[in-house]
Scaffold this active site. Structure first.
Site: not given
Ligand code: LCS
Length: 394
Positions: A59, A209, A184, A112
């Protein structure tokens, strides 16, 4: 290798973060262990005090995780990075590390959905207030700043509108007001946009992603510019506990090796698809940073090395027509998430941005009819043929 700042980013994708390991492996080994043996009680004590370098407990830090983190830090041009269990864990850790009760955040309207909800419905319980503005309009950002503003949080291009914010302008404004700019960078990846070059203070990613790129890992990362911030963030992440595990780090690190060629292909395919959609009689509008019609085309040209793989569009028949397309694609897959090698299509208002509520969505430009496409690296003709046949049915 990570120290060589002169390498092209494509070479950094392959070589950064790879150190020397016992037996000379070319790829960092997976240290799938929760804990590390001490040589003696004194050695363990001195590691905990920080008098000696070494690994203690996963951790806190792990060599497989650190190799991946160093790669992302090198790509972004940062000092160090902190791997997290998800993009949301990374974003939450940044808020927890930088904010205190009574503080205020200015945030892009088009982010998001869960990021918006985290600020509006979770951080608000800790007496942290947020003003959501269209950050592509610098006047709106300036008007939203209060004496207690500590963070300007930017998603650019924003999910799912692709609203693009001028990071240089925002960072200049933030510096004058002693505010940290958090970006982001999920939609572009460091191959196409490096926010530190435009003055940002902190970069976050959902590595679920483009960075991982293969739709088989959920992970996030925070990149910082200096030792003090790193040390403070590391302590915060260690207490919160939302860390990435060694195996997922290994997978993300492997994915990053092909990031540069993937981003090139995503961009080439998406440009052709955006042109196809824009000239299609059933399409009302298309937003893609590579199109001349893109609202912030000049800023996109300045900030991006290529336009990326994300497109949003709306049919003339609105939501009902959009649903016909989503229900009739055969090659593109109807699924949320983005940035993988496969083309995905989804409907933000009923899926990724549902929790924001209709009023916040509309104010952010997320119309009910908006359809989002994450363009993969397949042959572009197969994607276009599929969209063509689905559009015929609409
Ligand atoms: N930031 C952006 C720009 C994102 O598109 C997402 C997830 C996150 C943060 C959060 O990331 P995660 O915790 O899922 O790794 N975006 C998603 C979307 O547009 N469709 O499903 C997940």
């Amino acid at each position: 290798m990570s120290e060589n700042k002169n390498l092209d980013i494509a070479s950094k994708c392959v070589h950064a973060g790879v150190g020397e390991y016992e037996h000379g492996p070319v790829v960092p080994p997976i240290y799938q262990t929760s804990t590390f043996k001490f040589e003696s009680a004194e050695h363990g004590g001195s590691l905990f005090k920080g008098e000696q370098k070494g690994y203690i407990y996963t951790r806190m830090q792990n060599p497989t995780v650190e190799a991946m983190e160093d790669t992302v830090a090198a790509l972004e041009g940062g000092y160090k990075a902190l791997g997290c269990a998800s993009g949301m864990a990374a974003i939450h850790t940044v808020f927890a590390a930088l904010l205190h009760a009574g503080d205020h955040v200015v945030c892009s309207k088009s982010v998001y959905g869960p990021t918006s909800t985290l600020l509006a419905s979770v951080m608000s319980n800790f007496n942290i207030a947020t003003t959501f503005v269209n950050t592509s309009d610098i006047k709106k950002v300036e008007e939203a700043i209060k004496p207690n503003t500590k963070i300007i949080y930017i998603e650019t291009p924003g999910n799912p509108t692709l609203e693009t914010t001028d990071l240089e302008l925002v960072s200049e404004l933030a510096r004058k007001n002693n505010i940290q700019v958090v970006v982001d960078n999920t939609f572009m990846s460091p191959v196409l946009q490096r926010p530190f070059e435009f003055g940002a203070d902190i970069v976050v990613h959902s590595m679920t992603k483009f960075l991982n790129g293969h739709a088989d890992v959920v992970a996030g990362i925070i990149v910082v510019k200096d030792k003090e911030t790193y040390s403070h963030f590391r302590k915060t992440l260690n207490q919160i506990g939302g860390v990435i595990d060694p195996f997922n780090s290994f997978l993300v690190h492997r994915g990053i090796k092909t990031l540069a060629i993937r981003m090139k292909k995503h961009s080439e395919n998406a440009m052709k698809i955006a042109d196809f959609l824009e000239s299609h009689p059933k399409i009302d509008w298309v937003r893609y940073p590579g199109l001349k019609s893109f609202p912030n085309y000049d800023v996109a040209q300045k900030q991006h090395d290529a336009p990326g793989g994300m497109i949003s569009f709306e049919l003339k028949g609105g939501l009902e027509a959009g649903k016909v397309v989503m229900n009739n694609v055969k090659f593109c897959q109807l699924a949320v998430s983005l940035g993988g090698v496969e083309t995905l299509i989804q409907h933000p208002a009923s899926m990724t941005h549902l929790t924001m509520g209709k009023e916040a969505r509309e104010s952010a430009g997320i119309t009910d009819g908006l359809v989002r496409l994450s363009v993969g690296i397949e042959h572009v003709d197969d994607i276009i043929d599929d969209l063509k046949q689905a559009l015929e049915k609409a």
